[in-house]
Design a protein around this motif. Structure first.
Motif: not given
Length: 402
Positions: A128, A139, A167
């Motif tokens: 991430l 996503c 995100i």
């Protein structure tokens, strides 16, 4: 958090690497250490078989809508990878690189994806963080989150908040899950519906398939799908009793993991059973082949979803519903809670336990009209909820355009 996480990884890397070398095959470790599948416009991660099956139709439709986009699916497990390889010949599959900063950085350099999609909910800090640094949108699709996980994330919110900000969009399985993600302050959350309801399996000629399995027209067939340790012992206990009450009873057992075949056979050694590959006419068939669970549901008169009579969390009951089969699931179904609750709400499944399984089976056997309506109701639940695929596709394509 990332700095602290990577310091720990660096300090313990020799130990972790040594343990991995002991536990997994060299070629598997090499695959996890070095990504080698080339460019990927869209990187999709789905942990294991259940997550892969949940997004199967989504991946097919995504490839159909965007045929020029190169898609790579990564999984955590070998069985998940094998399952993903069956989705589409042009979709590449490999194991997820280990979440070390150098492996993830190298993988993202090789892929250079436009978008990363993560099925359900897996938080890998370096994945991430590196995606955020490279301005790659991430996503979560078909996302779910338990109340217990929400409490844990809130307890350590200072650590997780920077990761959540990486995100871009969360597409949840239900409104209940959407509220949980919103409570954690994710940037954007949309209830996309459960992709597992968009299931599209092959149509099976049940009559022909039963003949191949040496199953007679009047046999009453029970398929126990994705059985786990402890459930074969339960079968061993109830089968003789059921066999006394149902003269033409046949059982098909599909173990969740084929590396347990010897264990399963040993547990059922006193019963009349054989492996599917042995092609023998026995009361119990133990499936020793990957990817045939839908066929075994299609030929059944009653389907039992495994992993739910022991505290594992249950497996997907919707594959049986696709074939309009009456289904039973155990009391431990938290991994597929929304699916089960929808089926229960519309009288499409029976929730059982070790103490009531025999009673439930006999009731469905002795009440064929009720059993038939149970299967039809289950099938209708899929039809009513199939919009989830269109919502997910629309939002993911919108994210790509942005």
């Amino acid at each position: 958090m990332i700095l602290f996480y990577n310091i720990l990884l660096t300090l313990f890397f020799p130990l972790v690497y040594f343990m991995l070398k002991l536990k997994i095959k060299p070629e598997e470790l090499n695959e996890r250490m070095k990504y080698s599948e080339g460019k990927a416009d869209i990187w999709i991660h789905a942990s294991s078989v259940g997550e892969v099956n949940g997004i199967r139709e989504f991946v097919k439709r995504l490839h159909q809508r965007l045929p020029m986009k190169r898609i790579v699916i990564t999984t955590m497990t070998i069985t998940g990878k094998k399952t993903a390889e069956s989705i589409h010949p042009e979709v590449k599959c490999c194991l997820l690189p280990l979440d070390f900063p150098f492996t993830i950085k190298k993988a993202l350099q090789e892929m250079n994806p436009e978008l990363i999609l993560i099925a359900e909910t897996e938080i890998w800090p370096n994945l991430l963080n590196t995606a955020k640094m490279r301005n790659i949108p991430v996503c979560l699709i078909n996302a779910r989150l338990s109340e217990k996980s929400v409490r844990s994330y809130k307890r350590f919110s200072l650590l997780f908040k920077p990761l959540f900000s990486a995100i871009s969009l969360v597409l949840t399985q239900s409104e209940e899950n959407a509220e949980r993600f919103k409570s954690l302050k994710f940037p954007e959350v949309i209830n996309g519906g459960n992709l597992k309801f968009s299931l599209r399996l092959n149509e099976i000629d049940a009559v022909t398939k039963r003949e191949e399995l040496h199953i007679n027209e009047n046999d009453y067939v029970i398929t126990w799908g994705s059985s786990r340790p402890g459930e074969e012992e339960l079968i061993n206990d109830v089968f003789p009793l059921l066999n006394d009450r149902i003269s033409d009873l046949r059982f098909i057992i599909v173990p969740r993991h084929l590396n347990r075949l010897d264990e399963v056979r040993e547990t059922l050694s006193t019963l009349d059973c054989s492996l599917l590959s042995e092609d023998r006419n026995t009361k119990i068939i133990i499936v020793d082949k990957m990817g045939v669970l839908p066929e075994m549901y299609a030929v059944a008169d009653l389907c039992i979803t495994g992993g739910s009579f022991v505290p594992i969390g249950g497996h997907n009951p919707l594959e049986a519903a696709f074939y309009a089969k009456p289904g039973i699931i155990g009391e431990y179904y938290e991994n597929c809670r929304y699916s089960v609750e929808q089926l229960k709400k519309h009288d499409g499944i029976v929730v059982s336990s070790k103490s009531t399984i025999m009673e439930n089976i006999l009731f469905l056997f002795e009440n064929p009209d009720f059993s038939k309506s149970l299967g039809e109701n289950a099938k209708n639940v899929l039809e009513v909820n199939k919009h989830s695929l269109d919502i997910h596709l629309a939002e993911v394509i919108k994210l790509l355009k942005q």
